[in-house]
Design a protein around this motif. Structure first.
Motif, PDB file in Angstrom:
ATOM      1  N   ASN A 196       0.053  -2.487  -7.417  1.00 55.41           N
ATOM      2  CA  ASN A 196      -1.624  -1.893  -7.306  1.00 55.41           C
ATOM      3  C   ASN A 196      -2.077  -1.882  -6.654  1.00 55.41           C
ATOM      4  O   ASN A 196      -2.861  -0.301  -6.554  1.00 55.41           O
ATOM      5  N   GLU A 197      -1.563  -1.108  -5.365  1.00 56.40           N
ATOM      6  CA  GLU A 197      -1.133  -0.910  -3.347  1.00 56.40           C
ATOM      7  C   GLU A 197      -0.439  -0.324  -2.868  1.00 56.40           C
ATOM      8  O   GLU A 197      -0.086   0.539  -2.379  1.00 56.40           O
ATOM      9  N   GLY A 198       1.271  -0.491  -3.613  1.00 54.04           N
ATOM     10  CA  GLY A 198       2.129   0.159  -3.243  1.00 54.04           C
ATOM     11  C   GLY A 198       2.434  -0.331  -2.305  1.00 54.04           C
ATOM     12  O   GLY A 198       2.010  -1.502  -1.855  1.00 54.04           O
ATOM     13  N   LEU A 199       3.736   0.051  -1.258  1.00 57.86           N
ATOM     14  CA  LEU A 199       4.089  -0.890  -0.363  1.00 57.86           C
ATOM     15  C   LEU A 199       3.174  -0.923   0.967  1.00 57.86           C
ATOM     16  O   LEU A 199       3.508  -1.668   1.261  1.00 57.86           O
ATOM     17  N   LYS A 200       2.501   0.395   0.814  1.00 55.85           N
ATOM     18  CA  LYS A 200       1.772  -0.025   2.334  1.00 55.85           C
ATOM     19  C   LYS A 200       0.963  -1.010   2.552  1.00 55.85           C
ATOM     20  O   LYS A 200       0.163  -1.184   3.782  1.00 55.85           O
ATOM     21  N   VAL A 201       0.512  -1.883   1.569  1.00 58.76           N
ATOM     22  CA  VAL A 201      -0.097  -3.202   1.511  1.00 58.76           C
ATOM     23  C   VAL A 201       0.599  -4.100   2.382  1.00 58.76           C
ATOM     24  O   VAL A 201      -0.032  -4.399   2.801  1.00 58.76           O
ATOM     25  N   PHE A 202       1.777  -3.922   2.486  1.00 60.57           N
ATOM     26  CA  PHE A 202       2.134  -4.985   2.846  1.00 60.57           C
ATOM     27  C   PHE A 202       1.945  -4.753   4.687  1.00 60.57           C
ATOM     28  O   PHE A 202       2.708  -6.228   4.844  1.00 60.57           O
ATOM     29  N   PHE A 203       1.442  -3.785   4.769  1.00 60.49           N
ATOM     30  CA  PHE A 203       1.389  -3.754   6.185  1.00 60.49           C
ATOM     31  C   PHE A 203      -0.088  -3.526   6.590  1.00 60.49           C
ATOM     32  O   PHE A 203       0.041  -2.869   7.272  1.00 60.49           O
ATOM     33  N   ARG A 204      -0.788  -4.105   5.465  1.00 58.56           N
ATOM     34  CA  ARG A 204      -2.100  -3.241   5.678  1.00 58.56           C
ATOM     35  C   ARG A 204      -2.508  -4.915   7.289  1.00 58.56           C
ATOM     36  O   ARG A 204      -1.957  -6.011   6.806  1.00 58.56           O
ATOM     37  N   GLY A 205      -2.888  -4.809   7.934  1.00 62.20           N
ATOM     38  CA  GLY A 205      -3.231  -5.214   9.076  1.00 62.20           C
ATOM     39  C   GLY A 205      -2.806  -5.460  10.566  1.00 62.20           C
ATOM     40  O   GLY A 205      -2.415  -6.549  11.133  1.00 62.20           O
ATOM     41  N   ILE A 206      -1.442  -4.859  10.448  1.00 59.93           N
ATOM     42  CA  ILE A 206      -0.262  -5.191  11.451  1.00 59.93           C
ATOM     43  C   ILE A 206      -0.895  -4.771  12.672  1.00 59.93           C
ATOM     44  O   ILE A 206      -0.242  -5.071  13.821  1.00 59.93           O
ATOM     45  N   THR A 207      -1.509  -3.363  12.619  1.00 63.41           N
ATOM     46  CA  THR A 207      -2.411  -3.361  13.681  1.00 63.41           C
ATOM     47  C   THR A 207      -3.023  -4.469  14.751  1.00 63.41           C
ATOM     48  O   THR A 207      -2.875  -4.792  16.549  1.00 63.41           O
ATOM     49  N   VAL A 208      -4.018  -5.002  13.190  1.00 59.66           N
ATOM     50  CA  VAL A 208      -4.614  -6.405  14.144  1.00 59.66           C
ATOM     51  C   VAL A 208      -4.105  -7.406  14.722  1.00 59.66           C
ATOM     52  O   VAL A 208      -4.165  -8.152  15.300  1.00 59.66           O
TER      53      VAL A 208
END
Length: 306
Positions: A262-274
């Protein structure tokens, strides 16, 4: 002195309490970004939470972690430190012998494995409380009778009891597999860099690291550990938030596949900065609380039993 010491459990409790107070606001933002909808980026998430829920929104669900994560950290640090001493006893017949980094890594993985038993219910309750005001926007899915945007749970005890009644023990331990995949390598990348950087920063001749060394080494270790743990943290957060209004995922693998489709590979790095940013102050507070309280307890013990 034997290889088993209770002081590490007490010092871990102090460190855990300190880390919760420092890190919970950013933890709320991280959870909303990973499991919520419509926030966009970190800054927009911060502004939206503040605008809709004021400052109290950042501390939502903190009472339960404050009480329980202190116990959780107590177990993690107690198991880690006592496993280290046990390995030193087995290898060198001296529990006080400085452990090799390989032994530090092994002890940290044992601590990570044990921690999941306590940490999964704690995280589940915290995330359910953080996410229950989050509106769920998804087409063609029939929601539960509870209306999104209104509280489902009255507090941590009510949340725990409700999940236990409706979903059983399996519900309380929802996301345990993802947490295991996050925490076993995660704690390895937590304690090992901390031990390495503490040894590197501490001047030769010093018996123990000074507070500034502990603060810096703990912060760097926390940023590394939380940054690398983000992919499985996303999966865990989604699994545990799942169930506030609907049940979308069947398990860890299903959550990974659906999220990717649904959201691609980038979803697994959501919130990495926080995760990386909050990892620094949280871990600094954790290790400072642990090391300083442990030093104080050992000093009191020495004065009591000269």
């Amino acid at each position: 002195m034997g290889s088993f010491q209770l002081q590490d459990f007490a010092a871990g409790w102090v460190g855990g309490a300190a880390s919760v107070v420092v890190g919970h606001p950013l933890d709320t933002i991280k959870t909303r970004l990973q499991a919520g909808q419509g926030y966009g980026n970190t800054l927009n998430c911060v502004l939206t939470v503040y605008r809709n829920e004021s400052v109290a929104g950042f501390f939502k669900g903190m009472s339960f972690p404050l009480a329980s994560i202190a116990v959780y950290s107590s177990v993690v640090f107690g198991v880690f430190s006592n496993t280290q001493r046990l390995l030193s006893q087995l290898r060198h017949r001296d529990p006080s012998h400085t452990p090799a980094l390989a032994d530090v890594a092994l002890a940290s993985m044992v601590a990570g494995f044990v921690s999941v038993g306590i940490g999964t219910p704690v995280d589940l309750v915290k995330i359910r409380l953080q996410m229950q005001m989050q509106p769920y926007i998804k087409a063609n899915i029939k929601l539960k009778p509870t209306v999104p945007g209104f509280p489902v749970y009255r507090g941590p005890i009510h949340c725990f009891r409700t999940v236990l009644q409706k979903e059983g023990i399996a519900g309380i331990y929802r996301g345990a597999g993802a947490m295991l995949l996050r925490d076993v390598p995660g704690y390895c990348l937590y304690f090992t860099p901390y031990t390495f950087f503490c040894g590197w920063i501490t001047p030769d001749g010093c018996i123990s690291p000074n507070p500034s060394s502990v603060w810096l080494a703990g912060g760097v270790a926390g940023a590394i550990s939380w940054g690398t743990a983000t992919p499985m943290d996303v999966v865990k957060s989604r699994l545990q938030a799942d169930g506030v209004y609907l049940n979308k995922y069947k398990g860890t693998l299903d959550c990974i596949l659906q999220s990717y489709q649904n959201e691609g590979l980038k979803v697994f790095f959501r919130g990495i900065t926080v995760n990386a940013v909050r990892g620094f102050p949280m871990s600094s507070a954790m290790f400072l609380g642990y090391e300083l309280s442990l030093k104080a307890m050992k000093r009191d013990q020495t004065e009591t039993n000269p």
